[in-house]
Write a protein that holds these residues in place. Structure first.
Motif, PDB file in Angstrom:
ATOM      1  N   MET A  48       0.854  -1.184   0.000  1.00 51.31           N
ATOM      2  CA  MET A  48       0.000   0.000   0.000  1.00 51.31           C
ATOM      3  C   MET A  48       0.889   1.232   0.000  1.00 51.31           C
ATOM      4  SD  MET A  48      -3.143   1.159   2.474  1.00 51.31           S
ATOM      5  CE  MET A  48      -2.167   0.969   3.936  1.00 51.31           C
ATOM      6  N   ILE A  49       0.635   2.126  -0.958  1.00 52.31           N
ATOM      7  CA  ILE A  49       1.451   3.329  -1.043  1.00 52.31           C
ATOM      8  C   ILE A  49       0.663   4.586  -0.730  1.00 52.31           C
ATOM      9  CG2 ILE A  49       3.107   2.315  -2.643  1.00 52.31           C
ATOM     10  CD1 ILE A  49       1.684   3.921  -4.851  1.00 52.31           C
ATOM     11  N   TYR A  50      -0.677   4.474  -0.689  1.00 49.82           N
ATOM     12  CA  TYR A  50      -1.495   5.649  -0.382  1.00 49.82           C
ATOM     13  C   TYR A  50      -2.883   5.192   0.040  1.00 49.82           C
ATOM     14  CZ  TYR A  50      -4.256   9.876  -1.006  1.00 49.82           C
ATOM     15  OH  TYR A  50      -5.087  10.937  -0.788  1.00 49.82           O
ATOM     16  N   TYR A  51      -3.452   5.911   0.988  1.00 48.08           N
ATOM     17  CA  TYR A  51      -4.869   5.725   1.281  1.00 48.08           C
ATOM     18  C   TYR A  51      -5.420   7.023   1.836  1.00 48.08           C
ATOM     19  CZ  TYR A  51      -4.315   5.457   6.366  1.00 48.08           C
ATOM     20  OH  TYR A  51      -4.050   5.742   7.679  1.00 48.08           O
ATOM     21  N   CYS A  52      -6.708   7.206   1.679  1.00 48.67           N
ATOM     22  CA  CYS A  52      -7.403   8.321   2.303  1.00 48.67           C
ATOM     23  C   CYS A  52      -8.745   7.805   2.792  1.00 48.67           C
ATOM     24  CB  CYS A  52      -7.558   9.512   1.366  1.00 48.67           C
ATOM     25  SG  CYS A  52      -8.484   9.156  -0.113  1.00 48.67           S
ATOM     26  N   SER A  53      -9.267   8.454   3.815  1.00 52.25           N
ATOM     27  CA  SER A  53     -10.489   7.997   4.468  1.00 52.25           C
ATOM     28  C   SER A  53     -11.582   9.045   4.363  1.00 52.25           C
ATOM     29  CB  SER A  53     -10.208   7.704   5.944  1.00 52.25           C
ATOM     30  OG  SER A  53      -9.195   6.733   6.055  1.00 52.25           O
ATOM     31  N   PHE A  54     -12.789   8.563   4.206  1.00 53.15           N
ATOM     32  CA  PHE A  54     -13.961   9.418   4.090  1.00 53.15           C
ATOM     33  C   PHE A  54     -15.021   8.957   5.084  1.00 53.15           C
ATOM     34  CE2 PHE A  54     -11.887   9.286  -0.002  1.00 53.15           C
ATOM     35  CZ  PHE A  54     -11.962  10.583  -0.475  1.00 53.15           C
ATOM     36  N   GLU A  55     -15.735   9.893   5.666  1.00 56.88           N
ATOM     37  CA  GLU A  55     -16.881   9.548   6.500  1.00 56.88           C
ATOM     38  C   GLU A  55     -18.099   9.250   5.643  1.00 56.88           C
ATOM     39  OE1 GLU A  55     -17.643  11.649  10.262  1.00 56.88           O
ATOM     40  OE2 GLU A  55     -15.949  12.912   9.676  1.00 56.88           O
ATOM     41  N   ASN A  56     -18.099   9.727   4.412  1.00 57.20           N
ATOM     42  CA  ASN A  56     -19.224   9.617   3.505  1.00 57.20           C
ATOM     43  C   ASN A  56     -18.895   8.597   2.418  1.00 57.20           C
ATOM     44  OD1 ASN A  56     -20.678  10.285   0.998  1.00 57.20           O
ATOM     45  ND2 ASN A  56     -21.564  11.943   2.214  1.00 57.20           N
ATOM     46  N   GLN A  57     -19.688   7.533   2.319  1.00 59.59           N
ATOM     47  CA  GLN A  57     -19.430   6.485   1.339  1.00 59.59           C
ATOM     48  C   GLN A  57     -19.517   7.010  -0.093  1.00 59.59           C
ATOM     49  OE1 GLN A  57     -22.099   3.120   1.497  1.00 59.59           O
ATOM     50  NE2 GLN A  57     -20.732   1.866   0.278  1.00 59.59           N
ATOM     51  N   PHE A  58     -20.455   7.888  -0.369  1.00 62.50           N
ATOM     52  CA  PHE A  58     -20.620   8.448  -1.703  1.00 62.50           C
ATOM     53  C   PHE A  58     -19.340   9.158  -2.162  1.00 62.50           C
ATOM     54  CE2 PHE A  58     -21.766  12.037  -4.470  1.00 62.50           C
ATOM     55  CZ  PHE A  58     -22.297  11.329  -5.542  1.00 62.50           C
ATOM     56  N   LEU A  59     -18.718   9.929  -1.263  1.00 62.36           N
ATOM     57  CA  LEU A  59     -17.479  10.628  -1.621  1.00 62.36           C
ATOM     58  C   LEU A  59     -16.347   9.643  -1.897  1.00 62.36           C
ATOM     59  CD1 LEU A  59     -17.543  13.625   0.874  1.00 62.36           C
ATOM     60  CD2 LEU A  59     -18.085  13.644  -1.568  1.00 62.36           C
ATOM     61  N   ALA A  60     -16.290   8.567  -1.131  1.00 65.70           N
ATOM     62  CA  ALA A  60     -15.261   7.550  -1.364  1.00 65.70           C
ATOM     63  C   ALA A  60     -15.452   6.901  -2.729  1.00 65.70           C
ATOM     64  CB  ALA A  60     -15.306   6.490  -0.258  1.00 65.70           C
ATOM     65  N   ILE A  61     -16.693   6.590  -3.073  1.00 62.55           N
ATOM     66  CA  ILE A  61     -16.980   5.990  -4.373  1.00 62.55           C
ATOM     67  C   ILE A  61     -16.591   6.943  -5.495  1.00 62.55           C
ATOM     68  CG2 ILE A  61     -18.848   5.245  -5.907  1.00 62.55           C
ATOM     69  CD1 ILE A  61     -20.249   4.160  -3.336  1.00 62.55           C
ATOM     70  N   GLN A  62     -16.930   8.202  -5.349  1.00 61.45           N
ATOM     71  CA  GLN A  62     -16.604   9.197  -6.376  1.00 61.45           C
ATOM     72  C   GLN A  62     -15.095   9.362  -6.539  1.00 61.45           C
ATOM     73  OE1 GLN A  62     -18.592  10.297  -8.512  1.00 61.45           O
ATOM     74  NE2 GLN A  62     -20.474   9.657  -7.559  1.00 61.45           N
ATOM     75  N   PHE A  63     -14.358   9.381  -5.425  1.00 63.85           N
ATOM     76  CA  PHE A  63     -12.902   9.539  -5.507  1.00 63.85           C
ATOM     77  C   PHE A  63     -12.261   8.311  -6.151  1.00 63.85           C
ATOM     78  CE2 PHE A  63      -8.569   9.830  -3.490  1.00 63.85           C
ATOM     79  CZ  PHE A  63      -8.156  10.924  -4.236  1.00 63.85           C
ATOM     80  N   GLU A  64     -12.741   7.123  -5.814  1.00 65.67           N
ATOM     81  CA  GLU A  64     -12.218   5.908  -6.436  1.00 65.67           C
ATOM     82  C   GLU A  64     -12.463   5.949  -7.946  1.00 65.67           C
ATOM     83  OE1 GLU A  64     -12.744   1.065  -6.332  1.00 65.67           O
ATOM     84  OE2 GLU A  64     -14.384   2.340  -5.659  1.00 65.67           O
ATOM     85  N   LYS A  65     -13.667   6.305  -8.359  1.00 62.08           N
ATOM     86  CA  LYS A  65     -13.980   6.408  -9.791  1.00 62.08           C
ATOM     87  C   LYS A  65     -13.072   7.427 -10.474  1.00 62.08           C
ATOM     88  CE  LYS A  65     -18.831   5.040  -9.736  1.00 62.08           C
ATOM     89  NZ  LYS A  65     -20.217   5.480  -9.972  1.00 62.08           N
ATOM     90  N   TYR A  66     -12.855   8.551  -9.806  1.00 57.59           N
ATOM     91  CA  TYR A  66     -11.979   9.581 -10.368  1.00 57.59           C
ATOM     92  C   TYR A  66     -10.568   9.041 -10.576  1.00 57.59           C
ATOM     93  CZ  TYR A  66      -8.932  13.627 -10.602  1.00 57.59           C
ATOM     94  OH  TYR A  66      -7.955  14.510 -10.975  1.00 57.59           O
ATOM     95  N   LEU A  67     -10.009   8.367  -9.572  1.00 63.57           N
ATOM     96  CA  LEU A  67      -8.649   7.846  -9.689  1.00 63.57           C
ATOM     97  C   LEU A  67      -8.527   6.813 -10.802  1.00 63.57           C
ATOM     98  CD1 LEU A  67      -7.449   7.490  -5.982  1.00 63.57           C
ATOM     99  CD2 LEU A  67      -6.855   9.266  -7.653  1.00 63.57           C
TER     100      LEU A  67
END
Length: 81
Positions: A48-67
């Protein structure tokens, strides 16, 4: 209270980067390294070289899609890996 949702980047043994999302980061990385995830099974060990955490599942899904998008991959290469 709900947990956090994590977006993570792994560097595989063969130099390939893998982007994923989970609500249990430790368990998910362990599954990758135990060969329980099809995509990374033949690319172990992973690191693992990077991770970030979100309280909001929708934001996590959007960031994953963006990456995983073209511009997200470019952002990832410039700023995260």
């Amino acid at each position: 209270m709900t947990g956090f949702f994590h977006v993570y980047i792994l560097k595989c043994y063969d130099g390939i980067y893998y982007v994923g999302r989970t609500n249990d980061l430790y368990r998910r990385i362990k599954k990758h390294n135990n060969g329980e995830v099809e995509y990374t099974q033949s690319r172990r060990p992973v690191r693992m070289i990077y991770y970030c955490s979100f309280e909001n599942q929708f934001l996590a899904i959007q960031f994953e899609k963006y990456l995983k998008s073209g511009s997200g991959r470019a952002f990832m290469k410039r700023h995260l890996i």
